[in-house]
Structures are given as C-alpha cells and as structure tokens.
Design a protein around this motif. Sequence first.
Motif, mmCIF file in Angstrom:
data_model
loop_
_atom_site.group_PDB
_atom_site.id
_atom_site.type_symbol
_atom_site.label_atom_id
_atom_site.label_comp_id
_atom_site.label_asym_id
_atom_site.label_seq_id
_atom_site.Cartn_x
_atom_site.Cartn_y
_atom_site.Cartn_z
ATOM 1 N N THR A 355 0.841 -1.194 0.000
ATOM 2 C CA THR A 355 0.000 0.000 0.000
ATOM 3 C C THR A 355 0.877 1.245 0.000
ATOM 4 N N ALA A 356 0.751 2.057 -1.043
ATOM 5 C CA ALA A 356 1.727 3.127 -1.286
ATOM 6 C C ALA A 356 1.832 4.098 -0.120
ATOM 7 N N ASP A 357 0.693 4.582 0.393
ATOM 8 C CA ASP A 357 0.743 5.576 1.461
ATOM 9 C C ASP A 357 1.312 4.987 2.749
ATOM 10 N N THR A 358 0.945 3.738 3.069
ATOM 11 C CA THR A 358 1.439 3.129 4.299
ATOM 12 C C THR A 358 2.929 2.829 4.193
ATOM 13 N N LEU A 359 3.362 2.365 3.035
ATOM 14 C CA LEU A 359 4.786 2.099 2.833
ATOM 15 C C LEU A 359 5.585 3.393 2.901
ATOM 16 N N ALA A 360 5.041 4.459 2.319
ATOM 17 C CA ALA A 360 5.729 5.750 2.387
ATOM 18 C C ALA A 360 5.781 6.269 3.826
ATOM 19 N N ALA A 361 4.720 6.013 4.598
ATOM 20 C CA ALA A 361 4.717 6.427 6.002
ATOM 21 C C ALA A 361 5.795 5.683 6.791
ATOM 22 N N LEU A 362 5.959 4.390 6.508
ATOM 23 C CA LEU A 362 7.013 3.611 7.163
ATOM 24 C C LEU A 362 8.388 4.203 6.849
ATOM 25 N N ARG A 363 8.604 4.501 5.582
ATOM 26 C CA ARG A 363 9.906 5.053 5.189
ATOM 27 C C ARG A 363 10.117 6.443 5.778
ATOM 28 N N HIS A 364 9.047 7.217 5.857
ATOM 29 C CA HIS A 364 9.123 8.537 6.488
ATOM 30 C C HIS A 364 9.530 8.396 7.951
ATOM 31 N N ALA A 365 8.912 7.460 8.651
ATOM 32 C CA ALA A 365 9.227 7.238 10.061
ATOM 33 C C ALA A 365 10.675 6.789 10.236
ATOM 34 N N GLN A 366 11.118 5.894 9.352
ATOM 35 C CA GLN A 366 12.489 5.395 9.466
ATOM 36 C C GLN A 366 13.508 6.490 9.161
ATOM 37 N N SER A 367 13.187 7.341 8.207
ATOM 38 C CA SER A 367 14.143 8.393 7.829
ATOM 39 C C SER A 367 14.263 9.459 8.909
ATOM 40 N N HIS A 368 13.187 9.674 9.667
ATOM 41 C CA HIS A 368 13.217 10.686 10.716
ATOM 42 C C HIS A 368 13.714 10.138 12.042
ATOM 43 N N GLY A 369 13.693 8.808 12.176
ATOM 44 C CA GLY A 369 14.250 8.186 13.373
ATOM 45 C C GLY A 369 13.407 8.430 14.614
ATOM 46 N N GLY A 370 13.904 7.946 15.727
ATOM 47 C CA GLY A 370 13.238 8.153 17.000
ATOM 48 C C GLY A 370 12.375 7.007 17.460
ATOM 49 N N TYR A 371 12.121 6.042 16.560
ATOM 50 C CA TYR A 371 11.270 4.911 16.930
ATOM 51 C C TYR A 371 12.105 3.766 17.490
ATOM 52 N N LEU A 372 11.516 3.066 18.458
ATOM 53 C CA LEU A 372 12.177 1.916 19.050
ATOM 54 C C LEU A 372 12.358 0.807 18.017
ATOM 55 N N ALA A 373 11.307 0.537 17.242
ATOM 56 C CA ALA A 373 11.328 -0.491 16.196
ATOM 57 C C ALA A 373 10.075 -0.334 15.363
ATOM 58 N N SER A 374 10.067 -0.989 14.193
ATOM 59 C CA SER A 374 8.885 -1.000 13.333
ATOM 60 C C SER A 374 8.351 -2.423 13.229
ATOM 61 N N LEU A 375 7.038 -2.541 13.224
ATOM 62 C CA LEU A 375 6.360 -3.836 13.141
ATOM 63 C C LEU A 375 5.341 -3.784 12.022
ATOM 64 N N ALA A 376 5.418 -4.724 11.071
ATOM 65 C CA ALA A 376 4.444 -4.826 9.986
ATOM 66 C C ALA A 376 3.499 -5.984 10.271
ATOM 67 N N ILE A 377 2.206 -5.715 10.231
ATOM 68 C CA ILE A 377 1.186 -6.764 10.299
ATOM 69 C C ILE A 377 0.593 -6.856 8.901
ATOM 70 N N CYS A 378 0.802 -7.999 8.248
ATOM 71 C CA CYS A 378 0.619 -8.072 6.800
ATOM 72 C C CYS A 378 0.242 -9.488 6.387
ATOM 73 N N ASN A 379 -0.285 -9.607 5.180
ATOM 74 C CA ASN A 379 -0.733 -10.898 4.656
ATOM 75 C C ASN A 379 0.224 -11.484 3.625
ATOM 76 N N VAL A 380 1.258 -10.739 3.234
ATOM 77 C CA VAL A 380 2.153 -11.175 2.149
ATOM 78 C C VAL A 380 3.586 -11.207 2.666
ATOM 79 N N PRO A 381 4.154 -12.398 2.875
ATOM 80 C CA PRO A 381 5.486 -12.505 3.495
ATOM 81 C C PRO A 381 6.595 -11.778 2.747
ATOM 82 N N GLY A 382 6.581 -11.798 1.421
ATOM 83 C CA GLY A 382 7.679 -11.198 0.676
ATOM 84 C C GLY A 382 7.474 -9.748 0.315
ATOM 85 N N SER A 383 6.475 -9.098 0.892
ATOM 86 C CA SER A 383 6.140 -7.728 0.500
ATOM 87 C C SER A 383 7.179 -6.728 0.989
ATOM 88 N N SER A 384 7.135 -5.549 0.398
ATOM 89 C CA SER A 384 8.086 -4.496 0.766
ATOM 90 C C SER A 384 7.955 -4.115 2.230
#
Length: 612
Positions: A355-384
Amino acid sequence: MCGIVGAVAGRQVQNILLEGLKRLEYRGYDSAGMSILAEEGGLSRQRALGKVAELDKKLQQAPLRGRAGIAHTRWATHGRPSEENAHPHQSGDRLAVVHNGIIENFESLRRELEGQGYTFLSETDTEVVAHLLAREYEQSRDLLQALQRAVARLEGAYALAVAHAAQPDRIVGARKGSPLIVGVGIEEAFLASDPLALLQVTDRFVYLREGDVVQLSDGGVIEVFDDAGQPIERGIEVFEHGDNAISRGNYRHFMLKEIHEQAAVIAKTLEGRLGDGHVMTHIFGSGSGSLMTDVRHIQIVACGTSYHAGMVARYWIEKLAGIPTQVEVASEYRYRDGVVPDNTLFVTLSQSGETADTLAALRHAQSHGGYLASLAICNVPGSSMVRESDLSLMTHAGPEIGVASTKAFTTQLVSLLLLTLALRYARNGDDEMQARLVGALRQLPQLINQGLALDGDIERLSSAFAEKHHALFLGRGTMFPIALEGALKLKEISYIHAEAYPAGELKHGPLALVDSDMPVIAVAPNDELVEKLKSNLQEVRARGGELFVFAEENVAISEGDGVHVLRLPAVDEVIAPLLFTLPLQLLSYHVAVLKGTDVDQPRNLAKSVTVE
C-alpha cells in the motif's frame, strides 16, 4: 491496481499472459493489452478498452505468436480510460513497455523528448518511459543497460516490464515503490505484479526489492541487479497457497467465499502463537520478546479497512496493556512532522504490504528516526513492508480477491489482539485476564462459524435496504470502528451512501438526518456501554428512524414497530469486535446482490492501492 504479466518461455506465451491478466482482474482496471515478440524479430500489440474479455475477443480473431511478451491491465491515472491510453505503450514499432505506478517528473521528460523529435500518441506518463528507453537503447544497443540508465532519470513509483524487437529472447523489468516479482519455471521465467497471476505456471517466486532491475532470458535465465547496477542473488520463495485459492468454488462471489473462510483463516492466524494461558512474545521476530518490555508508546499507521482495525487496537492496547496508542491515516501521517515519544513502536497494517501511502509512512518514520522499532502486520510474506520493517506478523488470511476486504480485516484484528496480549504479558507475566482471553481466542473459530450461520437471516433482512439511498451506522467503544467498517463495506459494494458515528454523537448533529427513510444500523454487545447505547437508540426511534440492531443474545432490546433485532451469540467483550464484524459484512454483501452491483469489482476501486 494495475497489473503486469510477462513471460520468456520455450512455448507460445499469448495464453499464459492472457490467463495472468484474468487472474489480476480483481485488482481493478479499465483497459488491457499485450505485446509479443515474434521469433523473427517483430513486435505485435493488441489493446482493448474494458474487461480482459474484450482483449480475448481480439486475440481470438488475430492471435499474437511468440515465446516472449508483456501484458497489462490499466487503472487510469494520467489520461482517461481509452484504447490509446491502454498499455503496452510503444516507441515506434520496436520497443514496448508496461508500467504500474506514477512518474512524477513525466512533464519535464516529455518536453525534453518532444524537443528531440519523439511523438506522443497518448495522455499517459508511461509513454515518456517508452521514448526514454528507446533513446537510451539507441545509444547502448543493450536493453538491460538502456533500462538501468532510464530509471536513473525517473522520479516517482514504478514497476516496469520492457520488450524490444531486436532482442526477442528476453524481457527486462525494474521496480521502485511498486511491487514486481519473478516467477521461476523450468527453463522459463515470468514477471508479474502479483504472484496470483502466475500460479498456473509456477509456485516459486523471487521477490524483487526496491531499486532492483531484472533480465529474463531464453532458457529461464534470471539475472538481478541492485540499484547500484551490481549483480545480486535474491532467494526463491515457494508460494504457500494452492491455485484453488483464487477459485470461487461453489460461491457466487469471491467476497461471500472469503466471508465464509474467516473461521479457517483465523484458526491459521492463531496456530502456533498461543502458549499455556498467554501469547508467545517471540512470534513477531528475533528479539521481539525482550523488545516488548521496552515499548512505552504505540503509533499505528494504516489506510481504509486496516485503519479501522488499528482504531479497535487502540482501545485494546490502552485498556489491556496500559500503553498510550495513536492511530493515524497513512496519507496524513507521512506529510506532517509529528513528535515521537521515547520507546515508541511503529506499527503498519496492510493486506498487500505494498500500500503506497502506508509504505511511504514507514519510510518517512524510518528516515526521521526516533522509533524503538517497526512492526508490519501483513498478509504477504515477501512484500516491501515486511522486508523493510524490523519485526513482522503474518495474518495468514490467504489470497483475498474481493476488493472489499473481509477476512484480511478480521485476521488483522486477531493479530492486533495477539500484539496487545504480548505487550500485556511482557509487563504482567501470566495473569487471570490473559488466560481468559487466550481461552476465548482458542474458541474464536467456532464462535465465528456460529455468527456465519446467521447468513440466511441477514439475507432476508437485507431486502429492507434495496431501495434506500442512505444509511447510518452506530456503535460505542470498540464498536465505533466496527460501525465505520460496516459503513465502508456498504458504500463500497452497494453504492449506498453510508456514514458511521459514535452513538453518543447523535445529538451533536447526525440526529438531524434521521427520518423514516433513513435506516439506522447499530451493533450492541453486552458491554459496559450497552445501556448508554439503548438510550441513543431511543432517540432514533422517537424521531421515526427505522432501527436494525445486531445485539448479543442477552441484551434486552425488544423487536417492535420499526425495530428489527438479530441476535448474536454471547461473547467476551474483548473478542466482540470480531464477531460483530460478520453481520455487517453479510449485510453489505446481500444488499449489493439485491441492487445488482459488481460485488467483487466495485466501480472506481482497486484492490491494491500502489499509487498515492
């Protein structure tokens, strides 16, 4: 959204590509097309406006022969739906390209290419890619090099598949911000935007990563290059669902089949994740057990149905784990500069993981830092989303073909409840409430089947909505997000305008809409807010509104004039959102059938939203 299929094989590929397009119809599209490389070096193309069946008719009259080719289903972004705007797009009669995504700098590239004498025949951004590739090929005389040089000029998101008449034994592809996978056959290879497109020929896939470029050649040769142009090995993964997963079976629509699969997929989502009286904390990945003890805040980001699941989780996490939680629509989150509290876990929810907006939000969060960790809840194992997150939890819903999400939503809810209980366990260890809820989760598949047994009653109830144009959904507490989801389902597939509100908000505005022609649907579990809800329903009835109440069997709401009550089994109030989702899904389905809409492929919508 748009779909890509490509093949290089030791046999004719027209029917392989056509079948792949048919298997991608669920994603949403308005036109379809195909280009095939003839062995003697020519390039043949056929395109059609409308369904893949229209393209099939043209191919029956004039087949395309060759052992390599590319095909596409288009969902209009730049330019209206038309045959001229349909893919593949060509530069002259030698090079063809199909494209998912959006090229953001296409206007400046178009001006540059027009100034060099290239003629544009469509309104699309994709035709820019075709001419840019043609220009680069003239300089390098190598299709792979031309693609690598062309993508360096592109801004935006894309998955590309390219064919050139001078090299009839190969196709090349690239991905950035839009999914593209390689199907591995026996001395043949395939490209697609979704593995479902290729299950008729292989169940082995290479999931390309961000920035990858790939070349498929005769004999099944697969060469992958990273964003620096260096050769790289990508592992082969076996698709875990059989080909029958994309068959309707005995059901009239995929949506109805997927509604009735929920007990089975919820059982699969729970499998191996429950211990004796608690949720096992390691299920989210390496190191997740110790990390759970460090989490002090939660940020959930999602879109659409997944956003509603996140809203339910906020109630759960704050009540059961005592952790402050924020839930935000991904398309809003990514464009603001938020404050990140210390030790925040960043959680993304997505059925596809692309999902483009959610994936971009993840990358935005990672680029700005400050998070303990990121967790994806998803139905497709090989997804971005899974690959780019620190932790992940698979929902095991299996392929979901209907555009209106059903089983993906309930398995997301189950996964979020597992997260909630894992966070509680990390703080409290074994306790009575955790043990009670784990026991309730073990009984959940059976309870879901009891809820689905109401299908016939709900079908009869749905006739009251056939001539309606508006509907209001009400809920309180965790039932408010469920009411939102019910309203979304009804508007998605029946085209009835539907809105949802917390029941306590009625007197602050929405009550003005209530009259005898406005059906009001309410969800009423036996929780601490049920008496408040009953008072809200009296307000509706006093103004002539017709009530349709889905109530737990021990809730004292009586049938009467203008009040229709359907009883659901008694359930632990924490589990209630999962059970009360079912009748709302079934109601929207049966109303849509009565209204004669396209249940599985509603107008204007796409299954995987891979563009902003």
